[in-house]
Design an enzyme around this catalytic site. Structure first.
Site, PDB file in Angstrom:
ATOM      1  N   THR A 204       0.830  -1.217   0.000  1.00  0.00           N
ATOM      2  CA  THR A 204       0.000   0.000   0.000  1.00  0.00           C
ATOM      3  C   THR A 204       0.857   1.256   0.000  1.00  0.00           C
ATOM      4  OG1 THR A 204      -1.779  -1.031   1.213  1.00  0.00           O
ATOM      5  CG2 THR A 204      -1.577   1.347   1.502  1.00  0.00           C
ATOM      6  N   ARG A 232     -14.061  -7.360   1.223  1.00  0.00           N
ATOM      7  CA  ARG A 232     -13.231  -7.017   2.385  1.00  0.00           C
ATOM      8  C   ARG A 232     -12.593  -5.629   2.235  1.00  0.00           C
ATOM      9  NH1 ARG A 232      -7.566  -5.470   3.110  1.00  0.00           N
ATOM     10  NH2 ARG A 232      -6.937  -6.128   5.170  1.00  0.00           N
ATOM     11  N   GLY A 234      -9.789  -3.052   4.238  1.00  0.00           N
ATOM     12  CA  GLY A 234      -8.786  -2.942   5.298  1.00  0.00           C
ATOM     13  C   GLY A 234      -8.849  -1.561   5.925  1.00  0.00           C
ATOM     14  N   ASP A 235      -7.717  -1.138   6.422  1.00  0.00           N
ATOM     15  CA  ASP A 235      -7.632   0.164   7.080  1.00  0.00           C
ATOM     16  C   ASP A 235      -7.503   1.331   6.101  1.00  0.00           C
ATOM     17  OD1 ASP A 235      -5.103  -0.990   6.374  1.00  0.00           O
ATOM     18  OD2 ASP A 235      -4.136   0.686   7.386  1.00  0.00           O
ATOM     19  N   THR A 255       0.537   0.992   6.990  1.00  0.00           N
ATOM     20  CA  THR A 255       0.550  -0.095   6.016  1.00  0.00           C
ATOM     21  C   THR A 255       0.678  -1.422   6.780  1.00  0.00           C
ATOM     22  OG1 THR A 255       1.622  -0.976   4.028  1.00  0.00           O
ATOM     23  CG2 THR A 255       3.050   0.092   5.621  1.00  0.00           C
ATOM     24  N   GLY A 256       0.318  -2.494   6.113  1.00  0.00           N
ATOM     25  CA  GLY A 256       0.352  -3.792   6.780  1.00  0.00           C
ATOM     26  C   GLY A 256      -1.049  -4.307   7.001  1.00  0.00           C
ATOM     27  N   GLY A 258      -4.409  -4.581   7.708  1.00  0.00           N
ATOM     28  CA  GLY A 258      -5.399  -3.544   7.963  1.00  0.00           C
ATOM     29  C   GLY A 258      -6.318  -3.836   9.132  1.00  0.00           C
TER      30      GLY A 258
HETATM   31  N1  ASP Z   1      -3.209  -1.998   4.856  1.00  0.00           N
HETATM   32  C1  ASP Z   1      -3.597  -2.667   3.639  1.00  0.00           C
HETATM   33  C2  ASP Z   1      -4.859  -3.432   3.890  1.00  0.00           C
HETATM   34  O1  ASP Z   1      -4.984  -4.059   4.926  1.00  0.00           O
HETATM   35  C3  ASP Z   1      -2.576  -3.604   3.117  1.00  0.00           C
HETATM   36  C4  ASP Z   1      -1.176  -3.072   3.012  1.00  0.00           C
HETATM   37  O2  ASP Z   1      -0.777  -2.096   3.608  1.00  0.00           O
HETATM   38  O3  ASP Z   1      -0.415  -3.678   2.298  1.00  0.00           O
HETATM   39  O4  ASP Z   1      -5.701  -3.457   3.017  1.00  0.00           O
END
Ligand code: ASP
Length: 344
Positions: A204, A232, A234-235, A255-256, A258
């Protein structure tokens, strides 16, 4: 007797507050007094920052910079941003994005299909509707009404390949963001991690910037976790989770995984910690610690990273695991910085 919290609050708005904050700054943080400055997640951020800098260096508004910046990544072939990204488990690319400016105006789109620049649609939601968030079909209809072309419903060659690989097992697991640090030279020196099957599954782009007038804005755009359940989110499209801007204090993006960012209202938490006097890196670290506390043992299986900037231009990041990096651009700095992390 004054307790520690009250002490931090009391000193946050004085010169002594910032001296105190500097003392608790951990190694690896960048402390800049000169702005404009733009920071963004992962190595794709290097290219995105260049576009943002075109605007910031001419005295332009941070809001324009963070929109134009992440549009670069939305146009690139990337596992996890834009129409070239990996699809959901039913084979459709669905995009999420949000944007926030110095007046606390914000806009967001989620579960958006066939539109090349979700970040610009998010900005239109912010500027042209009485709402903050539009999703799915409604978001797409709004985009088309606003003149955004409806692109073909097809996977990019690399997403097609990844999807075919995934289909071999079609094994649905909750979005697993691998934390093994298998770095890929082709993907840059501080590459995000790979899944066991060799696919990237998160990348992201979140960007926050401070412009020459001292104003903050931020943007965040993603296709979310690869092969996610259809529908779905995410954050990343959620104001306060994937992004938060408070022009008095600072801005943060995430990021990561979510789901775990949402659980602690991650980016908002980081900004509120900065309001209490903590420098960006420490604020990010404290929010990461909160996620680890909430997740317990399971924290070892997830990656989350926060990236933040203060009103005075200090920047910092923190991650659960090794492997996260962020790109920074100022008038005399352009580099990719490995983030500090908790789990050794
Ligand atoms: N935060 C993003 C999500 O959960 C994924 C990502 O940061 O790679 O959709």
């Amino acid at each position: 007797m004054i307790n520690r919290r009250k002490f931090l609050q009391a000193t946050a708005f004085t010169g002594f507050g910032s001296v105190l904050a500097k003392k608790v700054m951990a190694s690896g943080a960048v402390n800049l007094k000169d702005y404009p400055v733009v920071i963004s997640t992962w190595d794709a951020g290097l290219r995105a920052n260049k576009a943002a800098w075109e605007i910031l260096s001419k005295g332009g508004r941070a809001l324009d910079a963070v929109e134009k910046g992440v549009m670069v990544t939305e146009s690139e072939q990337n596992c996890c941003v834009g129409l070239g990204a990996n699809p959901d488990r039913d084979g459709f690319v669905t995009l999420d994005a949000c944007i926030m400016d110095e007046f606390a105006n914000c806009g967001s789109v989620a579960f958006l299909e066939r539109i090349k620049h979700p970040i610009s649609v998010a900005r239109r939601v912010m500027e042209k509707t009485p709402h903050v968030m539009l999703v799915g079909e409604g978001a797409q209809q709004f985009a088309v009404t606003e003149g955004f072309p409806l692109e073909k419903q097809e996977l990019s060659p690399s997403a097609q390949k990844s999807y075919e690989n995934w289909l071999k097992k079609s094994e649905y697991k909750p979005p697993a963001i691998n934390v093994e640090s298998k770095q890929n030279k082709d993907h840059g020196p501080f590459a995000p991690n790979k899944l066991e099957n060799g696919e990237w599954n998160h990348d992201t782009i979140g960007m926050v910037a401070l412009d020459a007038n001292g104003n903050l804005s931020g943007s965040c755009t993603t296709s979310g976790a690869g092969f996610k359940m259809r529908g779905r989110l995410g954050d990343s499209p959620i104001i306060g989770a994937g992004l938060f801007v408070d022009n008095e204090v600072g801005a943060c993006t995430a990021t990561g995984q979510g789901e775990d960012v949402i659980r602690v209202a991650g980016s908002h938490t980081v900004v509120e910690l900065m309001r209490q006097g903590f420098l960006p890196e420490i604020a990010c670290k404290k929010a990461i610690e909160r996620i680890i506390k909430v997740k317990g043992e399971k924290a070892k299986d997830i990656q989350v990273a926060f990236l933040a900037i203060s009103k005075s231009g200090e920047v910092g990041a923190y991650a659960i695991h090794k492997g996260f990096s962020y790109a920074i651009k100022t008038k005399d700095k352009e580099e990719l910085i490995p983030s500090n992390y908790i789990m050794r």
